[in-house]
Design an enzyme around this catalytic site. Structure first.
Site, mmCIF file in Angstrom:
data_model
loop_
_atom_site.group_PDB
_atom_site.id
_atom_site.type_symbol
_atom_site.label_atom_id
_atom_site.label_comp_id
_atom_site.label_asym_id
_atom_site.label_seq_id
_atom_site.Cartn_x
_atom_site.Cartn_y
_atom_site.Cartn_z
ATOM 1 C CB ILE A 4 -0.966 -0.030 1.212
ATOM 2 C CG1 ILE A 4 -2.201 0.795 0.949
ATOM 3 C CG2 ILE A 4 -0.288 0.385 2.503
ATOM 4 C CD1 ILE A 4 -3.351 0.508 1.910
ATOM 5 C CG HIS A 59 5.433 -9.383 4.980
ATOM 6 N ND1 HIS A 59 5.102 -9.477 6.311
ATOM 7 C CD2 HIS A 59 6.065 -8.201 4.832
ATOM 8 C CE1 HIS A 59 5.507 -8.383 6.947
ATOM 9 N NE2 HIS A 59 6.112 -7.591 6.069
ATOM 10 C CG LEU A 60 10.626 -12.042 -0.094
ATOM 11 C CD1 LEU A 60 11.789 -12.025 0.898
ATOM 12 C CD2 LEU A 60 10.841 -13.164 -1.120
HETATM 13 P P1 5GP Z 1 6.844 -4.821 7.303
HETATM 14 O O1 5GP Z 1 6.999 -3.394 7.778
HETATM 15 O O2 5GP Z 1 6.101 -5.632 8.344
HETATM 16 O O3 5GP Z 1 8.093 -5.479 6.837
HETATM 17 O O4 5GP Z 1 5.938 -4.735 6.019
HETATM 18 C C1 5GP Z 1 4.576 -4.540 6.079
HETATM 19 C C2 5GP Z 1 4.181 -3.860 4.806
HETATM 20 O O5 5GP Z 1 2.788 -3.977 4.662
HETATM 21 C C3 5GP Z 1 4.503 -2.369 4.791
HETATM 22 O O6 5GP Z 1 5.404 -2.091 3.731
HETATM 23 C C4 5GP Z 1 3.150 -1.701 4.617
HETATM 24 O O7 5GP Z 1 3.183 -0.589 3.740
HETATM 25 C C5 5GP Z 1 2.295 -2.820 4.071
HETATM 26 N N1 5GP Z 1 0.906 -2.729 4.442
HETATM 27 C C6 5GP Z 1 0.409 -2.448 5.673
HETATM 28 N N2 5GP Z 1 -0.935 -2.467 5.668
HETATM 29 C C7 5GP Z 1 -1.290 -2.774 4.386
HETATM 30 C C8 5GP Z 1 -2.558 -2.940 3.736
HETATM 31 O O8 5GP Z 1 -3.620 -2.817 4.343
HETATM 32 N N3 5GP Z 1 -2.546 -3.247 2.417
HETATM 33 C C9 5GP Z 1 -1.370 -3.382 1.726
HETATM 34 N N4 5GP Z 1 -1.466 -3.668 0.425
HETATM 35 N N5 5GP Z 1 -0.171 -3.245 2.298
HETATM 36 C C10 5GP Z 1 -0.131 -2.939 3.611
#
Ligand code: 5GP
Ligand code: ZN
Length: 113
Positions: free
Chosen positions: A31, A99-100
């Site tokens: 997103i 997640h990757l």
């Molecule tokens: P992390 O920070 O855990 O490595 O990655 C999580 C990712 O999920 C972030 O880059 C964030 O922008 C994305 N993200 C969070 N909420 C959502 C959502 O509701 N939809 C989508 N498509 N991505 C999301």
């Protein structure tokens, strides 16, 4: 996991821009696009993160990398992309379903911030 954001996205309860799906993974656009290509390759199995992964998760962890490589090829970004599993809050992990990240389409600095 009913309260997990990515489980709900995989189940279609929360909308997402789907890139690819098969029996093992669901792939969608992040997103917050941190690069021209920024997709998340998410195992359908709820694994919290890399440090919680078990030996039987080895195949899906590697499979996510191969899915990323294929998307990198399809998107024409093979001159430079990065695949990242953030692990833990100090590394920026904010969603606790493995997640990757696949990032590419621009110059990527090393080391990352
Ligand atoms: P992390 O920070 O855990 O490595 O990655 C999580 C990712 O999920 C972030 O880059 C964030 O922008 C994305 N993200 C969070 N909420 C959502 C959502 O509701 N939809 C989508 N498509 N991505 C999301
Ligand atoms: Zn989940």
């Amino acid at each position: 996991m009913p309260d997990c954001l990515f489980c709900n996205i995989i189940a279609g309860k929360i909308p997402s821009k789907k890139v690819y799906e098969d029996d093992l993974v669901y792939v969608f656009e992040d997103i917050r696009q941190a690069a021209p290509t920024h997709v998340l390759i998410v195992p359908k199995k709820h694994i919290i993160d890399l440090k919680h992964a078990k030996p039987e998760d080895a195949e899906i962890i590697g499979y996510c990398q191969l899915v990323a490589a294929r998307i990198g090829r399809e998107r024409g970004i093979e001159d430079g992309y990065r695949t990242v599993y953030n692990v833990g809050p100090r590394a920026g992990q904010s969603v606790f379903h493995l997640h990757l990240h696949l990032l590419g389409g621009r110059d990527l600095k090393w080391p990352p911030g």
